[in-house]
Design a protein around this motif. Structure first.
Motif, PDB file in Angstrom:
ATOM      1  N   TYR A 190      -5.176   6.439 -30.249  1.00 45.24           N
ATOM      2  CA  TYR A 190      -3.768   6.434 -29.866  1.00 45.24           C
ATOM      3  C   TYR A 190      -3.638   6.592 -28.354  1.00 45.24           C
ATOM      4  CZ  TYR A 190      -3.491   7.581 -34.831  1.00 45.24           C
ATOM      5  OH  TYR A 190      -3.640   7.579 -36.189  1.00 45.24           O
TER       6      TYR A 190
ATOM      7  N   ARG B  65       4.219   5.251 -28.168  1.00 47.69           N
ATOM      8  CA  ARG B  65       2.905   5.614 -28.676  1.00 47.69           C
ATOM      9  C   ARG B  65       2.213   4.354 -29.186  1.00 47.69           C
ATOM     10  NH1 ARG B  65       1.056   8.689 -34.155  1.00 47.69           N
ATOM     11  NH2 ARG B  65      -0.711   9.874 -33.343  1.00 47.69           N
ATOM     12  N   LEU B  66       1.108   4.019 -28.571  1.00 49.54           N
ATOM     13  CA  LEU B  66       0.312   2.880 -28.993  1.00 49.54           C
ATOM     14  C   LEU B  66      -0.772   3.330 -29.965  1.00 49.54           C
ATOM     15  CD1 LEU B  66      -0.215   1.033 -25.582  1.00 49.54           C
ATOM     16  CD2 LEU B  66       1.715   0.883 -27.167  1.00 49.54           C
ATOM     17  N   SER B  67      -1.069   2.459 -30.917  1.00 46.32           N
ATOM     18  CA  SER B  67      -2.150   2.715 -31.865  1.00 46.32           C
ATOM     19  C   SER B  67      -3.131   1.562 -31.830  1.00 46.32           C
ATOM     20  CB  SER B  67      -1.600   2.862 -33.290  1.00 46.32           C
ATOM     21  OG  SER B  67      -0.712   3.943 -33.395  1.00 46.32           O
TER      22      SER B  67
ATOM     23  N   SER C 135      -0.858  -1.768 -31.905  1.00 45.72           N
ATOM     24  CA  SER C 135       0.548  -1.773 -32.303  1.00 45.72           C
ATOM     25  C   SER C 135       1.276  -0.698 -31.510  1.00 45.72           C
ATOM     26  CB  SER C 135       0.696  -1.527 -33.803  1.00 45.72           C
ATOM     27  OG  SER C 135       0.173  -0.261 -34.157  1.00 45.72           O
ATOM     28  N   GLY C 136       2.605  -0.766 -31.537  1.00 51.43           N
ATOM     29  CA  GLY C 136       3.407   0.271 -30.925  1.00 51.43           C
ATOM     30  C   GLY C 136       4.054  -0.093 -29.604  1.00 51.43           C
TER      31      GLY C 136
END
Length: 118
Positions: free
Chosen positions: A80, A19-21, A7-8
């Motif tokens: 992350y 910021r990717l998670s 997500s993100g």
């Protein structure tokens, strides 16, 4: 087998940040590391960053060094990718993946689109 959900992703202007998670579940306890890959249209999938679960050792592709930071939260089984100073050439689908103890990339998420406008 591990299940991975990214997500993100989104649309951002050049110079911006995202910021990717990646939330992992399933057989992640026996894995060696987690990584972020990306694939742009017409290009091969490339490893962007990797972090080991135990020591937190990191690797970055030259193209993102100094701009991207990978981190992990072992308690949450989440990895992350903080992306700063984004460039149009960072536009791609970003995937997270699990690297096994034998150093094979075994499980993949479905990906999240990152688009950087100039």
């Amino acid at each position: 087998q591990a299940q991975l959900v990214e997500s993100g992703g989104g649309l951002v202007q050049a110079g911006g940040s995202l910021r990717l998670s990646c939330a992992a579940s399933g057989r992640t306890f026996s894995s060696y590391a987690m990584g972020w890959f990306r694939q742009a249209p017409g290009k091969e999938r490339e490893l962007v960053a990797r972090i080991t679960w135990s020591a937190g050792s990191t690797y970055y592709a030259d193209s993102v060094k100094g701009r991207f930071t990978i981190s992990r939260d072992n308690a949450k089984n989440t990895v992350y990718l903080q992306m700063n100073s984004l460039k149009p050439e960072d536009t791609a689908v970003y995937y997270c993946a699990v690297q096994s103890l034998s150093r094979v990339w075994t499980d993949w998420g479905r990906g999240t689109q990152v688009t950087v406008s100039s």
